[in-house]
Design an enzyme around this catalytic site. Structure first.
Site, PDB file in Angstrom:
ATOM      1  N   ARG A  71       0.526   5.796  -1.951  1.00 40.33           N
ATOM      2  CA  ARG A  71       0.264   7.147  -1.443  1.00 40.33           C
ATOM      3  C   ARG A  71       0.270   7.149   0.078  1.00 40.33           C
ATOM      4  O   ARG A  71       0.450   6.110   0.702  1.00 40.33           O
ATOM      5  CB  ARG A  71      -1.088   7.639  -1.982  1.00 40.33           C
ATOM      6  CG  ARG A  71      -2.211   6.698  -1.646  1.00 40.33           C
ATOM      7  CD  ARG A  71      -3.441   7.005  -2.476  1.00 40.33           C
ATOM      8  NE  ARG A  71      -4.454   5.991  -2.205  1.00 40.33           N
ATOM      9  CZ  ARG A  71      -5.497   5.762  -2.990  1.00 40.33           C
ATOM     10  NH1 ARG A  71      -5.677   6.450  -4.086  1.00 40.33           N
ATOM     11  NH2 ARG A  71      -6.372   4.824  -2.664  1.00 40.33           N
TER      12      ARG A  71
ATOM     13  N   VAL B  68      -2.905  -7.824  -2.017  1.00 39.94           N
ATOM     14  CA  VAL B  68      -2.280  -8.632  -0.978  1.00 39.94           C
ATOM     15  C   VAL B  68      -3.287  -9.349  -0.086  1.00 39.94           C
ATOM     16  O   VAL B  68      -2.902 -10.199   0.727  1.00 39.94           O
ATOM     17  CB  VAL B  68      -1.315  -7.794  -0.099  1.00 39.94           C
ATOM     18  CG1 VAL B  68      -0.124  -7.348  -0.919  1.00 39.94           C
ATOM     19  CG2 VAL B  68      -2.026  -6.617   0.533  1.00 39.94           C
TER      20      VAL B  68
ATOM     21  N   GLY C  30       0.828  -1.214   0.000  1.00 41.55           N
ATOM     22  CA  GLY C  30       0.000   0.000   0.000  1.00 41.55           C
ATOM     23  C   GLY C  30       0.853   1.250   0.000  1.00 41.55           C
ATOM     24  O   GLY C  30       0.624   2.183   0.767  1.00 41.55           O
TER      25      GLY C  30
ATOM     26  N   TYR D 235     -12.900  -0.983  11.604  1.00 38.06           N
ATOM     27  CA  TYR D 235     -11.504  -0.659  11.302  1.00 38.06           C
ATOM     28  C   TYR D 235     -10.608  -0.883  12.528  1.00 38.06           C
ATOM     29  O   TYR D 235      -9.583  -1.578  12.467  1.00 38.06           O
ATOM     30  CB  TYR D 235     -11.426   0.805  10.837  1.00 38.06           C
ATOM     31  CG  TYR D 235     -10.024   1.326  10.673  1.00 38.06           C
ATOM     32  CD1 TYR D 235      -9.248   0.979   9.564  1.00 38.06           C
ATOM     33  CD2 TYR D 235      -9.459   2.179  11.628  1.00 38.06           C
ATOM     34  CE1 TYR D 235      -7.965   1.458   9.418  1.00 38.06           C
ATOM     35  CE2 TYR D 235      -8.169   2.661  11.490  1.00 38.06           C
ATOM     36  CZ  TYR D 235      -7.422   2.295  10.382  1.00 38.06           C
ATOM     37  OH  TYR D 235      -6.145   2.771  10.250  1.00 38.06           O
TER      38      TYR D 235
END
Lengths: 483, 255
Positions: B15, B64, B12, B161
């Site tokens: 950015r 991934v 990742g 999250y």
């Protein structure tokens, strides 16, 4: 920069003023170093020294009960175990300089080693060879009838190697226990330990210390070697095969020559030890055996045979060993290698890496190397100095066959397996030449009274005088009270 | 800290935090694998920035959360740089951090949790399984998982999250216990709110102000702030640290 000066040799019977002492330096420039003063000896000097210690022994230890010898050694070792004793301090300070081994390793090694020579261990040592230790003092009844008494040699000669600090202690103590006078030739690599033991023995029992002389010359001096062996009833020698062969050639037929040549040792790790809860601690013990004295001992491992089929594969086990070697490197750094050692290690590593099914794990500084071999199953030597071969096998029971070609060279096998397999494997390994089976982690510290290279440490040194039962009967006929 | 000769893979990394981490490694001379999933353009910009910084970088597109994706990513990195010394698990399932529009607990489906678990734990699991064999050949490596300080101080309760990231901390600890004896260290870096990033662009000023006033160092983290602790955990300076969580949030959370 601090420099100590130490005399090499304890030359009873010679006037030290008359000897020419030559300096030799140990330890690097600019760091701590040590100057050894080595005697320049002639063959005639050896005869004088030998006669002197022989005489001293005749007037002292030969007439004593063995228990007095045990007590003297015990008290000497107790002083050497005392970390505040000046000689012990000297050992801790100077042996790392002389040998290059890490200070902590030397300190821990000294204590672990010396404590195997306390009185109870010495008693066990004697009893291994003489179930009735009284046989060293007086005639004792024998099982077959009659009486027997063991006589040690008048003079025992020792030629030591310098690979492991403290090595001379084994045979020096063996000599004392059989009441022999000793002349020991110390190794150039480590010429001090025997002298320090002598000095502390002189504190606890001065007469006994006078039965031990220590000499030095540059190895390979055939004249002096022959001179020493001519004086001795029994000679004990440590060294590589070439050195041993050269020494043997100097021993007259009348001298019993006993040699401890180069040996290699290995470990066997069964699949039962390769589960997630055991593998990492098993590997740590195995790595410890590799780290101790950088594999310079005859009991140091060169190969670990690791069985396939456990939850942890031989390959992963090799990685566990690698990590343990890395963490031991932090605790006990490897000693600095000579150029020759370093280059032979590079050669070994390249050969290992190019073998089919072989791979090498090592850090960028190269301070240790694990060679994992999935196909090549031979018992090949390691590159020494913290290099170890992990050889994958389908069954541990294959390993005796694999070690058979090295029958005269192999010594210790560490086994990590079930009790049933331990005994079965031990008997198979015994057949192919293994003389000592131990646990992983204990390879480099043999038990008190072990039979070094499968021999009798004390029994090999003595001769037995027997009074046959018939002599006893015949004497009875001549007794004043005979009818 | 010189990482020349080291090979680093950041997931990742197109950015935000991932990109800042990749650039920081490149600045210290590392070879960097820049993984991305959707935006080739930002990944290319990261690679360009890495190379301006003096490192060598390679953009690799791969999902991934998928086992094959992770395996391919690792093989491509090894093909390019010969090995993997450092793995940074930074990728996560896209998530919109908007305090005003977040789902309340009774609005959540299990699927929301599932999706975040996949993005955090499953992705890390796949990457570790793919990369560890190479690290084992040297009995050496460092794995850094990126979590959040919300696991310790849920300033805004982003249930799915933060729960998944908390699981990632558990994953870090058990993995550290497993891989420690094999020479591999595993740690977590838990950033506070990082601004600006794509994920945090909708956070309102008043929320940011609230966080700033509760933060001893009186500001919000920048992506570059996260890179320092990551580099530290990748370096020999942290050779005796494993299984730890380092909070990088200006002192908002203290443990």
């Amino acid at each position: 920069m601090t420099t100590d000066v130490e005399y090499v040799g304890r030359l009873h019977g010679l006037d030290p003023e008359r000897i020419h002492w030559e300096p030799r330096q140990y330890g690097g420039d600019g760091e701590k170093s040590l100057i050894a003063l080595t005697p320049n000896l002639q063959s005639a000097d050896l005869s004088i020294i030998a006669s002197k210690v022989r005489l001293n022994a005749r007037n002292s230890v030969k007439t004593w009960p063995v228990d007095r010898v045990l007590t003297a050694i015990d008290q000497t070792v107790a002083r050497l175990l005392d970390r505040s004793h000046p000689v012990r301090k000297k050992m801790e300070h100077l042996l790392p300089i002389v040998t290059g081994y890490d200070e902590e390793m030397v300190r821990i090694g000294l204590t672990g080693y010396l404590k195997t020579f306390r009185k109870p261990q010495l008693q066990r040592f004697i009893t291994e060879d003489f179930p009735n230790p009284g046989i060293l003092d007086k005639f004792q009844p024998l099982v077959k009838g009659g009486f027997g008494r063991a006589f040690g040699p008048d003079l025992l000669a020792h030629v030591w190697a310098g690979n492991v600090p403290g090595l001379p202690l084994w045979t020096l103590i063996a000599g004392l226990l059989v009441k022999a006078a000793s002349v020991g030739k110390v190794a150039t690599a480590e010429p001090f330990f025997a002298g320090w033991f002598h000095d502390v023995l002189a504190e606890t029992d001065p007469e006994l210390a006078k039965t031990i002389a220590l000499v030095w010359w540059q190895g390979g001096n055939t004249e002096l070697e022959a001179g020493l062996f001519r004086e001795a009833d029994v000679a004990l020698a440590y060294g590589g095969d070439t050195a041993i062969a050269a020494l043997a050639a100097q021993a007259p037929a009348s001298t019993r020559f006993l040699a401890h040549g180069h040996k290699i040792s290995f470990g066997l790790i069964g699949r039962e030890a390769l589960d997630p809860s055991r593998a990492s601690s098993t590997a740590r013990k195995a790595a410890y055996d590799v780290v101790r004295y950088d594999q310079q001992g005859c009991y140091s491992p060169h190969v670990f045979f690791v069985e396939k089929g456990g939850a942890i594969s031989p390959e992963t086990f090799g990685t566990y060993i690698a990590q343990s070697l890395a963490s031991y490197e932090e605790k006990f750094p490897r000693r600095p290698l000579s150029l020759a050692e370093a280059s032979s290690l590079v050669e070994w590593r390249m050969a290992e890496e190019t073998r089919l099914g072989g791979k090498v794990v090592e850090p960028c500084n190269g301070n240790w190397t694990v060679s994992i071999q999935l196909q090549d199953r031979a018992l090949r030597p390691s590159g020494l100095n913290r290099t170890i071969r992990i050889v994958a096998v389908d069954d541990l029971e294959e390993t005796p066959i694999l070690s058979k070609p090295y029958k005269t060279l192999i010594q210790t096998a560490a086994i990590s397996a079930t009790p049933e397999r331990l005994f079965n494997l031990a008997s198979m390994l015994g057949e192919v030449g293994v003389t000592r089976v131990t646990a992983l982690g204990d390879m480099t510290s043999p038990e008190a009274g072990w039979h070094h290279d499968g021999r009798f440490n004390l029994l090999d040194l003595v001769r037995i005088t027997e009074i046959e039962a018939r002599a006893e009967t015949a004497a009875e006929d001549l007794a004043s009270y005979a009818d | 800290m010189n990482f020349s000769g080291k090979s680093v893979l950041v997931t990742g990394a197109g950015r935000g935090i991932g990109s800042a981490i990749a650039q920081a490694f490149a600045r210290e001379g590392a070879n960097v694998g820049v993984n991305y999933l959707t935006n080739a353009e930002t990944a290319a910009a990261t690679v360009a920035a890495c190379e301006t910084n003096g490192g060598v970088a390679l953009a690799i597109c791969s999902d991934v959360t998928n086992k094959d994706g992770a395996t391919n990513l690792v093989s491509e990195t090894i093909e390019a740089f010969g090995k993997i010394d450092v793995l940074v698990n930074n990728a996560f399932r896209p998530y919109e951090f908007d305090p005003e529009r977040r789902k309340l607990h009774w609005d959540l489906d299990w699927q929301d949790y599932q999706s975040q678990f996949e993005g955090a734990v499953q992705a890390a699991h796949n990457m570790v399984q793919a990369a560890v064999p190479n690290m084992l050949t040297r009995a050496n490596g460092s794995i850094i998982n990126i979590a959040t300080d919300l696991i310790a101080r849920p300033v805004v309760p982003y249930h799915d999250y933060a729960t998944a990231k908390a699981a990632l901390v558990g994953f870090t600890r058990t993995l550290a216990a497993e891989l420690g004896p094999l020479g591999i260290r595993v740690n977590t870096v838990a950033p506070g709110l990082v601004y600006p990033t794509k994920a945090s662009e909708r956070v309102r000023e008043n929320i940011k102000e609230d966080i700033i006033s509760a933060t001893p160092l009186r500001r919000i983290a920048k992506p570059e702030d996260i890179a320092g602790p990551v580099l530290f955990l990748a370096s020999p300076w942290s050779a005796f640290i494993t299984g730890q969580t380092i909070y990088v949030d200006g002192g908002l959370v203290m443990e």
